[in-house]
Enzyme design. Structure first.
Site: not given
Length: 447
Positions: A263, A329, A381
């Site tokens: 986001p 990412d 992550c």
């Protein structure tokens, strides 16, 4: 509606749909308008049950003559909530937890005899709280799997990388209560101004012990309702995500591409590191997520960010060699953020088996956008080697013009000489993250 009733409806919906998502809880809290205190308790109850589901079910099945899988979803959710309160929320008397479970069963469950069954099982457990059945397992990993409610395959994956003690510390960390961490919008205000604004509304804000411009909050309620949030003075982000951006070594005026941005947290962090000077192209595959990025940038007053819809795996010739820094990412299993998303642990491992191939494709494509001499920052992550070091190694084997480059981060991480590192949550106090900094050689030059 009470906090426990909100938790019951949320957990029952998750069990019924076999879809574990924080979105269920947010919807119930929003629809029912719970105040800050009840919303916090409902959240704690839901997270606690999800974090300890395997252990709760082990004990419940021991005291139940009916298989848990045969129970109505609301009955099972009620049993789990009652037992969780008895085992982990010691300020709630066991008898009170049982009574509330029975009343909610009467109110929400179809079978008129369900309340009697819930009462019988939980009352029996209250009489044996000091002598619950021992966990017998065929291996240390199986024992830890049940004790900390992590699937055994996941415990085994962590154990291959960590010592027995570190593995157990990680599992215990995953089951702890996550704090709210925010980054201060240094392009708009100071840390002191943000703290003053939050504390004026009853929110406690403490400076992070070693990450500048980061605050740890308690008593926030709905963060989006705080003045500091609405005025763009801060945004929610874990220290690990900020560290990944810091590892890129950005400077004002650069041209940066964030290929999987939604986001938008890393793009926001990049803009602040650069003093909002330069160009940040912030991309996502879906148009509705592009809108999220734009809304976030507008709230924060960041003008260097341009949001676009783009597939990270599809090459855009106009972008070839056009960016001094590219941040990738990538989509991952998320196993480094189990403290915040406990439902992820229950995914079938087959669901995530194909992720490394997707990650490689995105990284291969993103590398084509890096200017000669520029930096490619790869991060996830998750804590699985096949999504982290293995992807970086495969990329380097096929791209001799790139090499790992050392970087320095604040706090306990320090200088990473090898150019890649895993942030283990139980060691750093952050989300679990992998970061690799890759430098592209000058034109026509292998590194």
């Amino acid at each position: 509606m009470s906090a426990r009733e909100a938790a019951l409806l949320t957990l029952a919906a998750m069990e019924r749909q076999k879809a574990w998502s924080n979105g269920h809880l947010k919807k119930v809290l929003r629809d029912e308008g719970l105040d800050r205190r009840d919303a916090a308790l409902a959240t704690r109850l839901c997270f606690g049950v999800l974090q300890n589901k395997l252990l709760l079910d082990f004990y419940l099945q021991h005291f139940s003559t009916m298989k848990l899988s045969k129970m109505e979803s609301k009955v099972l959710a009620n049993l789990r909530l009652g037992l969780y309160q008895m085992l982990f929320l010691t300020r709630i008397p066991p008898n009170a937890a049982v009574s509330e479970a029975v009343e909610l069963t009467k109110k929400h469950c179809k079978n008129p005899r369900a309340a009697g069954m819930v009462n019988g099982i939980l009352r029996n457990i209250t009489r044996h709280l000091d002598e619950l059945p021992a966990i017998h397992a065929e291996s240390p990993e199986a024992y830890l799997s049940l004790l900390y409610s992590h699937p055994q395959w996941l415990v085994e994956a962590f154990r291959r990388r960590l010592s027995p003690q570190e593995t157990e510390e990680l599992l215990r960390w995953d089951n702890s209560e996550p704090p709210v961490t925010v980054q201060v919008n240094t392009c708009r205000c100071t840390v002191s101004q943000v703290i003053a604004s939050l504390e004026a509304e009853g929110v406690t804000a403490e400076k992070h012990p070693w990450l500048p411009d980061c605050l740890i909050l308690t008593g926030t309620g709905d963060l989006a309702q705080r003045t500091a949030y609405q005025e763009g003075m801060l945004y929610a982000q874990d220290p690990a995500a900020k560290l990944a951006v810091l590892a890129a070594g950005l400077t004002p005026g650069q041209k940066v591409l964030d290929v999987c941005a939604a986001p938008g947290g890393k793009s926001f962090a990049a803009a602040m590191v650069m003093g909002d000077q330069g160009e940040i192209c912030s991309c996502d595959l879906h148009s509705h997520k592009k809108v999220l990025i734009e809304a976030g940038a507008a709230r924060l007053g960041l003008t260097s960010i341009t949001a676009r819809v783009a597939d990270g795996k599809t090459f855009r010739p106009a972008w070839e060699g056009a960016f001094e820094t590219v941040i990738a990412d990538v989509p991952c299993s998320g196993l480094g953020v189990l403290r915040k998303k406990p439902e992820i642990r229950y995914k079938n491992p087959q669901e995530i088996a194909g992720l490394p191939q997707i990650q490689k494709e995105i990284l291969d494509n993103a590398s084509r956008y890096v200017a000669p001499g520029g930096v490619l920052l790869y991060s996830t992550c998750t804590l699985l080697e096949e999504e982290n070091e293995a992807v970086a190694a495969a990329f380097l084997a096929g791209h001799p013009d790139f090499s790992l480059e050392a970087f320095t981060l604040p706090g306990p991480i320090g200088t990473v000489e090898g150019g890649q590192c895993t942030l283990w949550p139980q060691q750093t106090g952050t989300d679990g993250f992998f970061i690799a900094r890759l430098r592209r050689g000058a034109k026509g030059e292998e590194t």
